[in-house]
Write a protein that holds these residues in place. Structure first.
Motif, PDB file in Angstrom:
ATOM      1  N   ARG A   1     -42.462   2.985 -13.880  1.00  0.00           N
ATOM      2  CA  ARG A   1     -41.195   2.263 -13.796  1.00  0.00           C
ATOM      3  C   ARG A   1     -40.479   2.445 -15.130  1.00  0.00           C
ATOM      4  O   ARG A   1     -41.115   2.684 -16.144  1.00  0.00           O
ATOM      5  CB  ARG A   1     -41.383   0.799 -13.430  1.00  0.00           C
ATOM      6  CG  ARG A   1     -42.030  -0.046 -14.453  1.00  0.00           C
ATOM      7  CD  ARG A   1     -42.013  -1.532 -14.012  1.00  0.00           C
ATOM      8  NE  ARG A   1     -42.563  -2.336 -15.041  1.00  0.00           N
ATOM      9  CZ  ARG A   1     -43.853  -2.498 -15.280  1.00  0.00           C
ATOM     10  NH1 ARG A   1     -44.742  -1.898 -14.525  1.00  0.00           N
ATOM     11  NH2 ARG A   1     -44.269  -3.253 -16.264  1.00  0.00           N
TER      12      ARG A   1
ATOM     13  N   ALA B   1     -42.824  -8.043 -26.072  1.00  0.00           N
ATOM     14  CA  ALA B   1     -42.505  -7.081 -25.016  1.00  0.00           C
ATOM     15  C   ALA B   1     -43.331  -5.801 -25.197  1.00  0.00           C
ATOM     16  O   ALA B   1     -43.887  -5.267 -24.229  1.00  0.00           O
ATOM     17  CB  ALA B   1     -41.013  -6.756 -25.021  1.00  0.00           C
TER      18      ALA B   1
ATOM     19  N   LEU C   1     -44.530   5.127 -21.642  1.00  0.00           N
ATOM     20  CA  LEU C   1     -44.768   3.962 -20.790  1.00  0.00           C
ATOM     21  C   LEU C   1     -44.129   4.133 -19.414  1.00  0.00           C
ATOM     22  O   LEU C   1     -44.712   3.721 -18.411  1.00  0.00           O
ATOM     23  CB  LEU C   1     -44.259   2.693 -21.481  1.00  0.00           C
ATOM     24  CG  LEU C   1     -45.146   2.239 -22.644  1.00  0.00           C
ATOM     25  CD1 LEU C   1     -44.395   1.265 -23.553  1.00  0.00           C
ATOM     26  CD2 LEU C   1     -46.439   1.628 -22.128  1.00  0.00           C
ATOM     27  N   THR C   2     -42.965   4.751 -19.364  1.00  0.00           N
ATOM     28  CA  THR C   2     -42.312   5.017 -18.075  1.00  0.00           C
ATOM     29  C   THR C   2     -43.211   5.893 -17.211  1.00  0.00           C
ATOM     30  O   THR C   2     -43.428   5.599 -16.026  1.00  0.00           O
ATOM     31  CB  THR C   2     -40.945   5.691 -18.292  1.00  0.00           C
ATOM     32  OG1 THR C   2     -40.081   4.771 -18.979  1.00  0.00           O
ATOM     33  CG2 THR C   2     -40.304   6.102 -16.971  1.00  0.00           C
TER      34      THR C   2
ATOM     35  N   LEU D   1     -35.605  -2.492 -23.911  1.00  0.00           N
ATOM     36  CA  LEU D   1     -36.487  -3.377 -23.148  1.00  0.00           C
ATOM     37  C   LEU D   1     -37.804  -3.634 -23.870  1.00  0.00           C
ATOM     38  O   LEU D   1     -38.422  -4.684 -23.698  1.00  0.00           O
ATOM     39  CB  LEU D   1     -36.776  -2.790 -21.765  1.00  0.00           C
ATOM     40  CG  LEU D   1     -35.628  -2.803 -20.769  1.00  0.00           C
ATOM     41  CD1 LEU D   1     -36.026  -2.075 -19.490  1.00  0.00           C
ATOM     42  CD2 LEU D   1     -35.210  -4.236 -20.450  1.00  0.00           C
ATOM     43  N   LEU D   2     -38.219  -2.690 -24.684  1.00  0.00           N
ATOM     44  CA  LEU D   2     -39.457  -2.830 -25.447  1.00  0.00           C
ATOM     45  C   LEU D   2     -39.243  -3.534 -26.786  1.00  0.00           C
ATOM     46  O   LEU D   2     -40.187  -3.739 -27.541  1.00  0.00           O
ATOM     47  CB  LEU D   2     -40.084  -1.457 -25.677  1.00  0.00           C
ATOM     48  CG  LEU D   2     -40.544  -0.731 -24.417  1.00  0.00           C
ATOM     49  CD1 LEU D   2     -40.904   0.721 -24.741  1.00  0.00           C
ATOM     50  CD2 LEU D   2     -41.711  -1.462 -23.769  1.00  0.00           C
TER      51      LEU D   2
ATOM     52  N   HIS E   1     -38.799   2.268 -18.624  1.00  0.00           N
ATOM     53  CA  HIS E   1     -38.867   1.515 -19.874  1.00  0.00           C
ATOM     54  C   HIS E   1     -37.859   2.148 -20.825  1.00  0.00           C
ATOM     55  O   HIS E   1     -37.681   3.362 -20.818  1.00  0.00           O
ATOM     56  CB  HIS E   1     -40.265   1.593 -20.487  1.00  0.00           C
ATOM     57  CG  HIS E   1     -41.266   0.755 -19.776  1.00  0.00           C
ATOM     58  ND1 HIS E   1     -41.846   1.137 -18.587  1.00  0.00           N
ATOM     59  CD2 HIS E   1     -41.776  -0.454 -20.066  1.00  0.00           C
ATOM     60  CE1 HIS E   1     -42.682   0.204 -18.187  1.00  0.00           C
ATOM     61  NE2 HIS E   1     -42.656  -0.776 -19.061  1.00  0.00           N
ATOM     62  N   THR E   2     -37.212   1.326 -21.599  1.00  0.00           N
ATOM     63  CA  THR E   2     -36.275   1.806 -22.609  1.00  0.00           C
ATOM     64  C   THR E   2     -36.651   1.190 -23.945  1.00  0.00           C
ATOM     65  O   THR E   2     -37.331   0.156 -23.983  1.00  0.00           O
ATOM     66  CB  THR E   2     -34.822   1.406 -22.278  1.00  0.00           C
ATOM     67  OG1 THR E   2     -34.719  -0.025 -22.349  1.00  0.00           O
ATOM     68  CG2 THR E   2     -34.387   1.902 -20.910  1.00  0.00           C
TER      69      THR E   2
ATOM     70  N   ALA F   1     -40.991   4.818 -24.991  1.00  0.00           N
ATOM     71  CA  ALA F   1     -40.378   4.481 -23.702  1.00  0.00           C
ATOM     72  C   ALA F   1     -40.743   5.522 -22.648  1.00  0.00           C
ATOM     73  O   ALA F   1     -41.090   5.172 -21.510  1.00  0.00           O
ATOM     74  CB  ALA F   1     -38.869   4.360 -23.849  1.00  0.00           C
TER      75      ALA F   1
ATOM     76  N   ALA G   1     -46.458  -4.480 -22.756  1.00  0.00           N
ATOM     77  CA  ALA G   1     -46.402  -3.144 -22.148  1.00  0.00           C
ATOM     78  C   ALA G   1     -47.662  -2.346 -22.472  1.00  0.00           C
ATOM     79  O   ALA G   1     -48.246  -1.704 -21.595  1.00  0.00           O
ATOM     80  CB  ALA G   1     -45.155  -2.399 -22.612  1.00  0.00           C
TER      81      ALA G   1
END
Length: 128
Positions: A73, A7, A67-68, A79-80, A75-76, A64, A11
């Motif tokens: 969009r 993940a 990347l957000t 999620l990563l 990212h947490t 996070a 990303a």
């Protein structure tokens, strides 16, 4: 050895960032936010991806947020794959485990990662 963090790797690839880019961006944001003890290098980023090591706080949140902002969009850390570790024990019948293992192999994934991906998919589809 832990499993690679796909993940996180995906990303970074989507963002077009090398390990050096990630390290530079994390260090810059840490300084901007007043985190004086953060010093990430490209080899550390490589270990997060290749060996599934988890960065220490505040780095998961910094990653996070970076990347957000870059990918536009949310990212947490979870999620990563770099959020706090929580274990869940799922007991399967032998035939269920065999089916899971066969499908994981067909997807070129470990059984654990495949089961995790299935669970994440189910949780997302069940969300209101």
């Amino acid at each position: 050895m832990r499993s690679p963090n796909y993940a996180l790797a995906l990303a970074f690839a989507e963002a077009g960032w090398s390990n050096s880019d990630v390290a530079r961006r994390v260090n810059a944001l840490a300084v901007k936010r007043g985190h004086t003890g953060v010093a990430v290098g490209r080899s550390r980023v490589s270990r997060w991806i290749r060996h599934g090591e988890k960065p220490r706080p505040p780095v998961p949140e910094l990653l996070a947020d970076l990347l957000t902002a870059h990918l536009h969009r949310p990212h947490t850390p979870d999620l990563l794959g770099i959020g706090p570790t929580r274990s869940v024990l799922i007991v399967l019948k032998p035939n269920e485990h065999r089916t899971l293992a066969e499908r994981a192999e067909a997807a070129n994934m470990t059984v654990e990662h495949y089961a995790w991906a299935l669970l994440q998919l189910a949780l997302r589809s069940a969300a209101p």
